[in-house]
Enzyme design. Sequence first.
Site, mmCIF file in Angstrom:
data_model
loop_
_atom_site.group_PDB
_atom_site.id
_atom_site.type_symbol
_atom_site.label_atom_id
_atom_site.label_comp_id
_atom_site.label_asym_id
_atom_site.label_seq_id
_atom_site.Cartn_x
_atom_site.Cartn_y
_atom_site.Cartn_z
ATOM 1 N N ASN A 54 -7.559 -3.233 14.246
ATOM 2 C CA ASN A 54 -8.470 -3.886 14.005
ATOM 3 C C ASN A 54 -8.962 -5.392 12.574
ATOM 4 O O ASN A 54 -10.236 -5.298 12.132
ATOM 5 C CB ASN A 54 -9.465 -2.964 12.862
ATOM 6 C CG ASN A 54 -8.736 -2.438 11.803
ATOM 7 O OD1 ASN A 54 -7.821 -3.323 11.027
ATOM 8 N ND2 ASN A 54 -9.862 -1.463 11.270
ATOM 9 N N GLU A 57 -9.724 -2.297 5.153
ATOM 10 C CA GLU A 57 -10.187 -2.440 6.385
ATOM 11 C C GLU A 57 -11.593 -2.778 6.500
ATOM 12 O O GLU A 57 -12.029 -3.546 5.681
ATOM 13 C CB GLU A 57 -10.429 -0.588 6.783
ATOM 14 C CG GLU A 57 -9.230 0.199 6.880
ATOM 15 C CD GLU A 57 -8.574 0.057 7.831
ATOM 16 O OE1 GLU A 57 -9.035 -0.631 8.134
ATOM 17 O OE2 GLU A 57 -8.208 1.108 8.284
ATOM 18 N N ASP A 77 0.673 -1.762 -0.154
ATOM 19 C CA ASP A 77 0.126 0.062 -0.136
ATOM 20 C C ASP A 77 0.849 1.136 0.318
ATOM 21 O O ASP A 77 1.984 0.800 0.537
ATOM 22 C CB ASP A 77 -1.005 -0.294 0.747
ATOM 23 C CG ASP A 77 -0.094 -0.659 2.631
ATOM 24 O OD1 ASP A 77 1.171 -0.317 2.833
ATOM 25 O OD2 ASP A 77 -0.892 -1.376 3.427
ATOM 26 N N HIS A 104 -7.198 -5.383 10.000
ATOM 27 C CA HIS A 104 -6.640 -5.519 8.623
ATOM 28 C C HIS A 104 -5.414 -6.033 7.906
ATOM 29 O O HIS A 104 -4.613 -6.419 8.579
ATOM 30 C CB HIS A 104 -6.884 -3.702 7.988
ATOM 31 C CG HIS A 104 -5.857 -2.539 8.711
ATOM 32 N ND1 HIS A 104 -5.990 -1.918 9.374
ATOM 33 C CD2 HIS A 104 -4.760 -3.286 8.946
ATOM 34 C CE1 HIS A 104 -4.865 -0.703 9.682
ATOM 35 N NE2 HIS A 104 -3.758 -2.534 9.306
#
Length: 267
Positions: free
Chosen positions: A137, A144, A67, A139
């Site tokens: 979380n 996400e 990313d 990801h």
Amino acid sequence: MEVIVLKNAERVAAMGAELVGELLHARPAAVLGLATGSTQLALYRHLVERHQNGNVSFRQTTSFNLDEYLGVVAENPQSYRSYMDREFFEHIDINKRNTFLPFCEDGQNPRLVGIEYERKIRKAGGIDLQLMGLGANGHIGFNEPSSSLSSRTRVKTLTRQTLKDNSRLFSADEFQPKLAITMGIATIMDARSILLLATGESKADPVSKMIEGPVTAMCPASILQMHERATILLDEAAAAELKNRDYYDWAHRQNESLKNRFGVFHD
Ligand code: F6R
């Protein structure tokens, strides 16, 4: 999934580097998928050390990062390009022209950047080994919770939790990007093998959901249960909430003895 629990974060990084080294010995022109974040720093340090000791070369290697932030110039010290140059590429013998991130120039259509990134990965022959970390979380990359499990490289809006988790890396007056271009979950799943590192107690909850929870878009990392060759390296703190811990340790010992007997197989 092969779940390997090691004593501490240092051991996790050392073993990660050993596995990358094994791949590059078997296949010097391997295509690596790379990640940024705090967890990967120790891994890169170990790989740089191995390179400096003459144990591994990246001369023929191509890399694709998971990313990159959107709206940040490459020269910005916060860009993932800067991170990779600073923490890794500048200390090894990789040809920088063979290192790619899903970078979107100002004014460029991010959608086209995503399509082009997918094309480049395919043209390179696909990713042999995808390295990654795990978000608190759940990801992976910047996919996400609620990301499509069949997504491809595209723009994602970061969640408030991810922004908060990463705010430690930005000073109060610094611009913190809220958008990123990330490989999709299907892109990640196309990699021939996956190596995920997670350390520290903040990862105990997402680790247990990833390994022992249901496969769900609400914990994107849980899709790795469907990958044929995913290795998860954890320290004790990140493994603290696993229920099947005894089995993972036992299975790892069996795999080690198979490896000693038959060697490592890279298809
Ligand atoms: C970074 C990335 C993220 C991180 C994850 C964990 O390229 O793709 O998924 O791997 O947010 O970050 P750390 O290691 O900082 O906890």
